[in-house]
Design a protein around this motif. Structure first.
Motif, short mmCIF file in Angstrom:
data_model
loop_
_atom_site.label_atom_id
_atom_site.label_comp_id
_atom_site.label_asym_id
_atom_site.label_seq_id
_atom_site.Cartn_x
_atom_site.Cartn_y
_atom_site.Cartn_z
N THR A 144 0.83 -1.20 0.00
CA THR A 144 0.00 0.00 0.00
C THR A 144 0.86 1.25 0.00
O THR A 144 1.88 1.31 0.70
CB THR A 144 -0.90 0.06 1.26
N VAL A 146 -0.06 5.20 0.87
CA VAL A 146 -1.14 6.07 1.33
C VAL A 146 -0.67 7.53 1.26
O VAL A 146 0.43 7.84 1.72
CB VAL A 146 -1.57 5.74 2.77
N SER A 148 -2.17 10.51 2.65
CA SER A 148 -3.15 11.22 3.47
C SER A 148 -2.63 12.54 4.02
O SER A 148 -3.41 13.34 4.53
CB SER A 148 -3.61 10.33 4.62
N TYR A 177 -3.98 4.76 10.57
CA TYR A 177 -4.32 3.89 9.44
C TYR A 177 -4.69 2.49 9.92
O TYR A 177 -4.14 1.98 10.90
CB TYR A 177 -3.12 3.73 8.49
N ASP A 183 -6.25 -3.33 1.92
CA ASP A 183 -5.72 -2.00 1.62
C ASP A 183 -5.65 -1.19 2.91
O ASP A 183 -6.56 -1.25 3.73
CB ASP A 183 -6.63 -1.30 0.60
N GLU A 185 -5.89 2.23 4.88
CA GLU A 185 -6.58 3.50 4.70
C GLU A 185 -6.43 4.36 5.94
O GLU A 185 -6.35 3.84 7.06
CB GLU A 185 -8.09 3.27 4.45
#
Length: 331
Positions: A144, A146, A148, A177, A183, A185
């Protein structure tokens, strides 16, 4: 303050360069350090003093910013401004570079292992957090990426018992997360600091998280039950420590043995805070218990409690030194 930080030993770790970070191996028998000299050094105890056992200097082309030991203690990860993360394997007191993790666009600022040892997180100036999966053949795969945060990500920290990851950024925020359908997130964004969040540290049970910032404060965030049918836990700021630090707070370490909290500050000091008892869990109070005002000659970059020996603390600085402290409580 009746408690005290007593200097046990001070030694030059990275001559003519900054020492950025120190990390104890899980057994507390080795200490890894990294610095502006592109090297990782492994320190071990000889009698009463710490001596350099190994220098790992062929892995990186630029400053090494963070090092992290795997939970089993066999592997050491090093994150560098050259955009890579090296995985070193320890075998018979020798370390070999097993693999180099590439992909970040620029400086890797931090690396951290999940408690299972099967996951690794890295973060970068490229504003991203990567989660890597490790298989039984020592193969690493990025599962993954990310994005953010809106700015440089300074730090990643795993929850001590769950596969939950926290990150801190130049955008003043903290992200939490969780994995969802293979996944990762961002499930919560913790807002409250007014400048860069430099570092994070979970309490032993993971129910609270401490953060430290360029805004000269430390904040304590507490996990609380979700609202309105939401499945994600909420993280609320229940305490802000302000007025103690004269400059940016660069690192924080929450001792899993004693509950004491240490900070590394740009004013050259190392401080220890203790929670007042009895304490309201929703409004805890932390008091300054000890302070080494001139712990180093320059900015203190890192503090790290010994994992097995209560009260032993390591710190490192822009002056290139490592200091070992004993935190002595009154009573």
């Amino acid at each position: 303050m009746k408690d005290a930080l007593v200097l046990v030993q001070r030694f030059i770790a990275h001559p003519d360069s900054r020492c950025w970070f120190v990390a104890w191996n899980p057994g507390g028998t080795l200490l890894a350090s990294c610095g502006g000299d592109k090297a990782v050094r492994i320190w071990g105890k000889e009698g009463d003093s710490w001596e350099c056992k190994t220098v790992l200097q062929d892995g990186h082309q630029r400053t090494v910013r963070k090092v992290a030991w795997s939970p089993c203690g066999t592997y050491l990860a090093s994150a560098s401004f050259d955009g890579t993360t090296c995985i070193w394997k320890k075998k018979n007191n020798e370390f070999e570079c097993l693999t180099v993790l590439e992909g970040h666009e620029n400086e890797v600022k931090c690396v951290a292992w999940a408690p299972s040892g099967n996951l690794l997180a890295t973060c970068s100036r490229d504003k991203s957090v990567w989660v890597w999966e490790v298989d039984e053949e020592d193969e690493y795969e990025c599962v993954t990426v990310v994005n953010s945060h809106t700015q440089d990500v300074k730090h990643v920290e795993w929850h001590p018992t769950q596969e939950l990851l926290a990150s801190a950024s130049y955008d003043n925020n903290i992200c939490i997360y969780k994995e969802e359908d293979d996944d990762w997130e961002c499930r919560a964004t913790l807002e409250g600091h007014t400048s860069t969040v430099w570092s994070l540290s979970f309490e032993q049970d993971g129910k609270r998280l401490a953060s430290c910032s360029d805004d000269r404060t430390v904040k304590i965030w507490k996990e609380s039950e979700p609202e309105d049918g939401n499945t994600d836990k909420l993280w609320k700021c229940v305490c802000t420590l302000s007025g103690f630090h004269a400059r940016a707070v660069y690192d924080i370490s929450w001792c899993h043995l004693t509950g004491a909290m240490a900070t590394a500050c740009g004013d050259d000091a190392v401080r220890v805070f203790q929670e007042d008892e009895p304490s309201d869990p929703d409004q805890p109070v932390f008091s300054l218990a000890a302070c080494a005002a001139k712990a180093h000659n320059q900015d203190v970059n890192c503090v790290n409690w010994h994992p097995k020996e209560a009260g032993i603390l390591a710190s490192c600085s822009d002056d290139g030194d490592i200091a070992i402290w004993r935190y002595q409580t009154d009573g």
